[in-house]
Design a protein around this motif. Structure first.
Motif, PDB file in Angstrom:
ATOM      1  N   LEU A   1       0.789  -1.245  -0.101  1.00 40.90           N
ATOM      2  CA  LEU A   1      -0.128  -0.200  -0.023  1.00 40.90           C
ATOM      3  C   LEU A   1       0.650   1.226   0.000  1.00 40.90           C
ATOM      4  N   ALA A   2       2.119   1.117  -0.509  1.00 38.81           N
ATOM      5  CA  ALA A   2       2.939   2.515  -0.445  1.00 38.81           C
ATOM      6  C   ALA A   2       2.413   3.258  -1.443  1.00 38.81           C
ATOM      7  N   LYS A   3       2.610   4.595  -0.981  1.00 36.30           N
ATOM      8  CA  LYS A   3       2.053   5.576  -2.027  1.00 36.30           C
ATOM      9  C   LYS A   3       2.787   5.571  -3.411  1.00 36.30           C
ATOM     10  N   ASP A   4       4.169   5.409  -3.254  1.00 40.28           N
ATOM     11  CA  ASP A   4       5.033   5.476  -4.528  1.00 40.28           C
ATOM     12  C   ASP A   4       5.006   4.031  -4.941  1.00 40.28           C
ATOM     13  N   PRO A   5       4.620   3.828  -6.345  1.00 45.43           N
ATOM     14  CA  PRO A   5       4.840   2.648  -7.040  1.00 45.43           C
ATOM     15  C   PRO A   5       6.044   1.787  -6.707  1.00 45.43           C
ATOM     16  N   ALA A   6       7.071   2.803  -7.077  1.00 41.33           N
ATOM     17  CA  ALA A   6       8.295   2.086  -6.863  1.00 41.33           C
ATOM     18  C   ALA A   6       8.594   1.334  -5.651  1.00 41.33           C
ATOM     19  N   PHE A   7       8.100   1.550  -4.475  1.00 38.49           N
ATOM     20  CA  PHE A   7       8.352   1.084  -3.216  1.00 38.49           C
ATOM     21  C   PHE A   7       7.630  -0.410  -3.125  1.00 38.49           C
ATOM     22  N   ARG A   8       6.599  -0.631  -3.993  1.00 33.60           N
ATOM     23  CA  ARG A   8       5.630  -1.855  -3.446  1.00 33.60           C
ATOM     24  C   ARG A   8       6.391  -2.918  -4.060  1.00 33.60           C
ATOM     25  N   PRO A   9       6.266  -4.112  -3.438  1.00 39.17           N
ATOM     26  CA  PRO A   9       6.820  -5.334  -3.961  1.00 39.17           C
ATOM     27  C   PRO A   9       6.362  -6.055  -5.073  1.00 39.17           C
ATOM     28  N   SER A  10       7.205  -6.855  -5.629  1.00 35.24           N
ATOM     29  CA  SER A  10       6.662  -7.636  -6.796  1.00 35.24           C
ATOM     30  C   SER A  10       5.812  -8.573  -6.779  1.00 35.24           C
ATOM     31  N   PRO A  11       5.234  -9.282  -7.537  1.00 38.80           N
ATOM     32  CA  PRO A  11       4.481 -10.494  -7.227  1.00 38.80           C
ATOM     33  C   PRO A  11       5.408 -11.349  -6.549  1.00 38.80           C
ATOM     34  N   ASP A  12       6.339 -11.852  -7.153  1.00 39.83           N
ATOM     35  CA  ASP A  12       7.285 -12.933  -6.731  1.00 39.83           C
ATOM     36  C   ASP A  12       7.712 -12.720  -4.992  1.00 39.83           C
ATOM     37  N   GLN A  13       7.989 -11.287  -4.812  1.00 32.12           N
ATOM     38  CA  GLN A  13       8.356 -10.852  -3.409  1.00 32.12           C
ATOM     39  C   GLN A  13       7.109 -11.140  -2.382  1.00 32.12           C
ATOM     40  N   ILE A  14       6.068 -10.871  -2.983  1.00 33.00           N
ATOM     41  CA  ILE A  14       4.787 -11.039  -2.232  1.00 33.00           C
ATOM     42  C   ILE A  14       4.391 -12.624  -1.908  1.00 33.00           C
ATOM     43  N   ARG A  15       4.744 -13.207  -2.862  1.00 34.19           N
ATOM     44  CA  ARG A  15       4.287 -14.633  -2.696  1.00 34.19           C
ATOM     45  C   ARG A  15       5.513 -15.135  -1.636  1.00 34.19           C
ATOM     46  N   ALA A  16       6.524 -14.790  -1.917  1.00 29.87           N
ATOM     47  CA  ALA A  16       7.792 -15.358  -0.916  1.00 29.87           C
ATOM     48  C   ALA A  16       7.554 -14.897   0.612  1.00 29.87           C
ATOM     49  N   ALA A  17       6.976 -13.781   0.592  1.00 27.43           N
ATOM     50  CA  ALA A  17       6.683 -13.135   1.829  1.00 27.43           C
ATOM     51  C   ALA A  17       5.761 -13.805   2.672  1.00 27.43           C
ATOM     52  N   PHE A  18       4.601 -13.955   2.160  1.00 26.25           N
ATOM     53  CA  PHE A  18       3.420 -14.545   2.732  1.00 26.25           C
ATOM     54  C   PHE A  18       3.502 -15.917   2.897  1.00 26.25           C
ATOM     55  N   ALA A  19       4.489 -16.675   2.098  1.00 26.39           N
ATOM     56  CA  ALA A  19       4.786 -18.117   2.487  1.00 26.39           C
ATOM     57  C   ALA A  19       3.608 -19.038   2.573  1.00 26.39           C
ATOM     58  N   PRO A  20       2.833 -18.920   1.469  1.00 26.39           N
ATOM     59  CA  PRO A  20       1.415 -19.946   1.520  1.00 26.39           C
ATOM     60  C   PRO A  20       1.984 -21.270   1.929  1.00 26.39           C
ATOM     61  N   PRO A  21       0.867 -21.845   2.848  1.00 29.54           N
ATOM     62  CA  PRO A  21       1.012 -23.281   3.420  1.00 29.54           C
ATOM     63  C   PRO A  21       1.173 -24.205   2.084  1.00 29.54           C
ATOM     64  N   ARG A  22       1.930 -25.510   2.491  1.00 28.49           N
ATOM     65  CA  ARG A  22       1.772 -26.643   1.469  1.00 28.49           C
ATOM     66  C   ARG A  22       0.198 -26.977   1.304  1.00 28.49           C
ATOM     67  N   ARG A  23      -0.013 -27.376   0.048  1.00 32.31           N
ATOM     68  CA  ARG A  23      -1.353 -27.858  -0.325  1.00 32.31           C
ATOM     69  C   ARG A  23      -2.152 -26.822   0.107  1.00 32.31           C
ATOM     70  N   ALA A  24      -1.958 -25.660  -0.088  1.00 31.96           N
ATOM     71  CA  ALA A  24      -2.890 -24.386   0.055  1.00 31.96           C
ATOM     72  C   ALA A  24      -4.134 -24.564  -0.566  1.00 31.96           C
ATOM     73  N   GLU A  25      -4.431 -25.301  -1.825  1.00 28.19           N
ATOM     74  CA  GLU A  25      -5.693 -25.487  -2.509  1.00 28.19           C
ATOM     75  C   GLU A  25      -6.899 -26.239  -1.456  1.00 28.19           C
ATOM     76  N   ARG A  26      -6.294 -27.004  -0.351  1.00 26.47           N
ATOM     77  CA  ARG A  26      -7.248 -27.425   0.365  1.00 26.47           C
ATOM     78  C   ARG A  26      -7.862 -26.539   1.194  1.00 26.47           C
ATOM     79  N   ILE A  27      -7.308 -25.387   1.458  1.00 23.57           N
ATOM     80  CA  ILE A  27      -8.031 -24.199   2.149  1.00 23.57           C
ATOM     81  C   ILE A  27      -9.534 -24.136   1.796  1.00 23.57           C
ATOM     82  N   TRP A  28      -9.652 -24.236   0.495  1.00 25.26           N
ATOM     83  CA  TRP A  28     -10.957 -23.950  -0.322  1.00 25.26           C
ATOM     84  C   TRP A  28     -11.814 -25.198  -0.394  1.00 25.26           C
ATOM     85  N   GLN A  29     -11.339 -26.279   0.327  1.00 29.33           N
ATOM     86  CA  GLN A  29     -12.217 -27.695   0.137  1.00 29.33           C
ATOM     87  C   GLN A  29     -12.522 -28.075   1.652  1.00 29.33           C
ATOM     88  N   GLN A  30     -12.350 -27.264   2.567  1.00 30.44           N
ATOM     89  CA  GLN A  30     -13.034 -27.783   3.828  1.00 30.44           C
ATOM     90  C   GLN A  30     -13.615 -26.636   4.585  1.00 30.44           C
TER      91      GLN A  30
END
Length: 682
Positions: A246-275
């Motif tokens: 949510l940085a005001k300056d676009p240059a300071f926002r993370p890339s999609p790859d950086q976001i994915r790495a930072a959030f570290a989705p759990p293994r078998r994340a697809e199960r989240i939507w199946q239970q």
């Protein structure tokens, strides 16, 4: 889902059409299936728009944009062609609730679900950007939760990186609270704009509340550009992950790859939507879709059997289905159609509290309250721009797609309707016909108020500007700490009530500050100027002299009471909400005439509305619904309630004879029983 009606196609290409999912200003969306039982959402451009080159380009652009993205995270386009003069797009049918619906029903997502959502959406954005596109409208309503994971829909305003996001008429659509600051300001945007939107989406998913809020749309946009996100409800471990997006300056926002790495989705994340309960909801919707896709024939409105009509209702209840084209579904049942027809045939006022027409899904959920003039009701349109409908018959009169309703719009004392476009140009229209009378490029960000001689606007650099409505020339421009809030003009003064609770008054001849009162409220109420005085809601209800700000009288809210909201004046009486009660007080001295407990919803910017012999406001008496309630304006006795069945924001307006309700995408008009001139309103 509605059955097919006269004029609806029975088949388009390989798809047998079963029913109507929704309709809007651009076209209709049908539920269809092919010979193999594959379900599809088939979006058809309205025939009357087929000769509009701009509309055709926008329609085709949606298909081209979605086709260019090959990842699993989007609704796939299956086919697009012209047939029998109809331009149509078939896309993958997604059976599942939107993120907005899921959070509204089941509450904020748990930590691991937010992480899984972040991982999935960041990967989808990476594939969208790799295709050279920017989505530009990522929001909870455009994310469908399926058993295979989240899917992004609605590529209607996606554009290549090298181009601005424009609708066919040049308007830049921005969903308040989700569009990036550079979008709000109309600047060129890049992929980082989608990452800002992703941050806002994740904040909503984690907390159940938007990161940016305000009393009205312009206030939300102001917070996006100048304020800080409210992440107080976001769980502590997720805040440092969402904040950088949510940085005001676009240059300071993370890339999609950086976001994915930072959030570290759990293994078998697809199960989240199946239970869990959400998974059960998704499964029910998928089952409903499968039932529709295996129907032996097409359901047509002219002669449905009783059993088939009952099945229509059951299937629609079991599966509230999201179409990949992004057009929201809406229902117009038999009673609604009969109401519209009856009102068109019978000009006599209906009994008080009965529907004149609606509810119709024709409004922008972010539209300011409707305005009325010359027998029409004007509000933000569902598919963008400004639209007018007949107050008595519910028929569409005109629309202007280039207008930005979130910049506010109002009717001048001379009768013209004024509104602004995304470039800051103010346009004046005839309310009855929509014909443009004049325009002026004054860099308007928000339209504030008007008097007999001038229109007052806030510019995009947050200055207050006065514009002569006869010559269209700028009279003066002043810097002000107003920020955002509400205004009123009259008796030679412009009164500004900010969301911070401060009230400032300017001389309309020069823009010079006359007086200021600070801290009179926690939130800004709409000031009302009347006969040399101004009524101000807040910690007390105050009547002050407009020339110097000195009190004429004040009424405190009482022990344990909430603040006073915006007031409506009729004759020598004042109607205003405080302490969950609707009050009637004497204008001369503030003395109580009556006060009725109705669990009134306190919204400082919303004044009670006078319709016929009644005064109306919003009540929260039903824990599952915000409803409109009407009281006798002479006695305060409850007369009738219009049940809405939704907790979405409810906005009321009146033309004196009818009450107009806007809630989410629906517009409804209720009879006041008698025809009277509209009261003096804020």
């Amino acid at each position: 889902m509605n059955p097919l009606g006269p004029g609806d196609p029975l088949r388009l290409g390989p798809y047998r059409l079963v029913g109507v999912l929704g309709a809007g200003g651009m076209g209709k969306v049908y539920f269809g299936h092919d010979a193999h039982g594959q379900a599809a959402a088939v979006k058809v451009l309205l025939p009357q728009l087929a000769h509009d080159q701009h509309m055709v380009q926008r329609f085709l652009r949606e298909a081209e944009a979605a086709r260019a993205v090959t990842g699993e995270g989007v609704a796939r386009v299956l086919a697009a062609q012209t047939e029998g003069g109809r331009l149509w797009i078939a896309s993958e049918f997604l059976a599942g609730p939107t993120l907005e619906q899921a959070v509204g029903t089941y509450g904020p997502l748990p930590d691991e679900a937010v992480r899984a959502l972040a991982g999935s959406l960041s990967e989808t954005l990476r594939t969208i950007h790799a295709a050279g596109l920017i989505h530009r409208d990522l929001k909870p309503a455009n994310i469908v939760l399926t058993s295979r994971g989240p899917r992004v829909i609605d590529f209607g305003i996606a554009r290549p990186e090298h181009g601005l996001t424009l609708t066919t008429t040049g308007q830049v659509p921005v969903t308040p609270g989700y569009g990036a600051p550079e979008q709000v300001l109309g600047q060129r945007v890049g992929p980082a704009a989608d990452l800002f939107s992703l941050g806002a989406v994740l904040a909503f998913a984690a907390s159940g509340a938007p990161a940016y809020s305000g009393a009205h749309v312009a206030a939300v946009q102001y917070e996006v550009v100048h304020g800080e996100p409210d992440l107080s409800r976001v769980p502590e471990p997720l805040r440092p992950l969402i904040g950088p997006c949510l940085a005001k300056d676009p240059a300071f926002r993370p890339s999609p790859d950086q976001i994915r790495a930072a959030f570290a989705p759990p293994r078998r994340a697809e199960r989240i939507w199946q239970q869990g309960p959400l998974a059960t909801d998704i499964k029910q919707r998928e089952t409903g879709a499968q039932q529709w896709a295996t129907l032996p024939g097409t359901v047509v409105a002219q002669s449905p059997s009783p059993n088939r009509r009952r099945f229509l209702g059951l299937a629609a209840g079991a599966a509230v289905l999201a179409a990949g084209g992004g057009t929201a579904a809406w229902l117009l049942n038999d009673e609604d159609e009969q109401t519209r027809s009856a009102s068109a045939k019978d000009p006599k006022p209906a009994p008080a509290g009965t529907r004149v027409w609606g509810p119709l899904a024709i409004a922008d959920p972010w539209s300011p309250p409707a305005r009325t003039a010359d027998g029409v009701v004007i509000f933000g349109a569902k598919d963008g721009g400004l639209v007018a409908y007949g107050a008595a018959d519910g028929k569409k009169k005109w629309e202007h797609l280039n207008i930005t309703p979130s910049s506010e719009f109002l009717v001048l004392p001379g009768g013209a309707l004024v509104a602004a476009d995304a470039a800051g140009t103010v346009h004046a229209f005839s309310p009855s016909t929509g014909k443009e009378q004049w325009s002026a490029n004054v860099d308007a960000f928000v339209i504030l108020a008007a008097d007999d001689d001038a229109l007052y606007v806030m510019t995009r650099d947050l200055k207050i500007r006065a514009v002569d409505t006869k010559t269209r020339k700028t009279l003066w421009t002043v810097s002000d700490s107003f920020g955002s809030g509400y205004a009123a003009a009259g008796d030679g003064h412009l009164v500004l009530a900010s969301d911070k609770g401060n009230v400032t008054t300017l001389d309309v001849r020069s823009g010079r500050q006359v007086w200021e009162r600070r801290g009179v409220a926690d939130y800004g109420a709409v000031p009302v100027i009347h006969d040399g005085t101004v009524l101000i809601g807040g910690t007390s209800l105050r009547k002050v002299r407009v020339e110097d700000g000195k009190d004429v009288w004040t009424v405190p809210p009482g022990l344990g009471a909430s603040e006073w909201g915006s007031a409506t004046i009729e004759g020598d009486l004042v109607y205003v909400v405080s302490s969950y009660m609707l009050h009637c007080r004497r204008l001369s001295d503030g003395a109580k005439v009556w006060a009725t407990a109705i669990n009134a919803l306190y919204a400082p910017m919303d004044a009670p509305q006078i319709v016929g012999d009644y005064v109306c406001t919003v009540t929260a008496e039903d824990p599952k619904s915000f409803d409109a309630v009407a009281l006798r304006k002479d006695t305060g006795k409850k007369a009738w309630t219009q049940r809405q069945g939704s907790r979405k924001s409810l906005k009321l307006t009146t033309d004196g004879a009818r009450l107009i309700l806007l809630q989410n995408e629906t517009a409804t008009v209720i009879s006041g029983g008698t025809r009277q001139a509209a009261p003096e309103r804020s």
